[in-house]
Scaffold this motif. Structure first.
Motif, PDB file in Angstrom:
ATOM      1  N   SER A   1       0.869  -1.169   0.000  1.00 44.16           N
ATOM      2  CA  SER A   1       0.000   0.000   0.000  1.00 44.16           C
ATOM      3  C   SER A   1       0.910   1.223   0.000  1.00 44.16           C
ATOM      4  N   TRP A   2       0.711   2.102  -0.993  1.00 46.57           N
ATOM      5  CA  TRP A   2       1.578   3.272  -1.080  1.00 46.57           C
ATOM      6  C   TRP A   2       0.838   4.444  -1.708  1.00 46.57           C
ATOM      7  N   GLN A   3       1.380   5.637  -1.486  1.00 45.42           N
ATOM      8  CA  GLN A   3       0.773   6.858  -2.005  1.00 45.42           C
ATOM      9  C   GLN A   3       1.863   7.892  -2.239  1.00 45.42           C
ATOM     10  N   VAL A   4       1.749   8.619  -3.320  1.00 38.04           N
ATOM     11  CA  VAL A   4       2.688   9.705  -3.618  1.00 38.04           C
ATOM     12  C   VAL A   4       2.271  10.922  -2.802  1.00 38.04           C
ATOM     13  N   LEU A   5       3.162  11.363  -1.917  1.00 41.59           N
ATOM     14  CA  LEU A   5       2.899  12.549  -1.106  1.00 41.59           C
ATOM     15  C   LEU A   5       3.631  13.772  -1.647  1.00 41.59           C
TER      16      LEU A   5
END
Length: 186
Positions: free
Chosen positions: A144-148
């Motif tokens: 699970s990942w997200q570009v911040l």
């Protein structure tokens, strides 16, 4: 009409997209589209509506769908959906584009790709890993990942697929390190 260069081919409906008679043209551009014409090598953008002219130098080229990214002369049209950030380079300098419709107005402002800033869930399949006591494990995992920081992501990855590959590589390395620190047989 009794002219050698003109001939009558009957009536055409005014709703037809392109009507031409000699140097006279009538163009109908529907909502959600943009028309492109050229006058002496200069691009002319036609917004939705009906356009007409009588000019030997102005020529209609095509109608383009605004839902897709496209280039028309020096202009680049791009749509960035909510949850994405567009990556473009204006004279070589990184410019991030927020969600919305954008017209890049010169040939040196190039659209590259979109980066999703939404939460991503990716499956990593069949990672064969060794524990500290050399027990081989075959693991599946979900990352699970997200570009911040879209600017940093744009500078370090060619596109979203490359970014995903980099995240997967980092996740596999972290998983491998974690498993290697474990002793399974004791």
């Amino acid at each position: 009409i009794l002219e050698p260069r003109r001939s009558w081919h009957g009536c055409v409906p005014l709703s037809q997209e392109h009507i031409q008679f000699s140097t006279m043209e009538v163009i109908t551009v529907r909502d959600g589209f943009v028309g492109l014409a050229w006058d002496r090598g200069e691009p002319i953008l036609l917004p939705p509506g009906m356009h007409q002219w009588d000019s030997p130098t102005m020529k209609f080229d095509k109608v383009l769908d605004r839902r897709t990214n496209f280039q028309a002369g020096p202009f680049t049209f791009c749509t960035i959906v909510k949850g994405d950030v567009g990556v473009s380079f204006d004279r070589g300098e990184l410019k991030l584009l927020p969600a919305g419709y954008h017209v890049l107005k010169h040939a040196l402002h190039k659209y590259s790709h979109n980066i999703s800033v939404r939460q991503q869930f990716d499956r990593l399949t069949s990672s064969k890993l060794l524990s500290q006591d050399t027990v081989e494990l075959d693991l599946d995992a979900t990352v699970s990942w997200q570009v911040l920081d879209p600017e940093m992501a744009a500078l370090n990855a060619r596109d979203m697929d490359h970014l995903r590959e980099l995240v997967h590589r980092q996740a596999r390395a972290a998983l491998s390190e974690c498993v290697f620190k474990m002793a399974i047989s004791t």
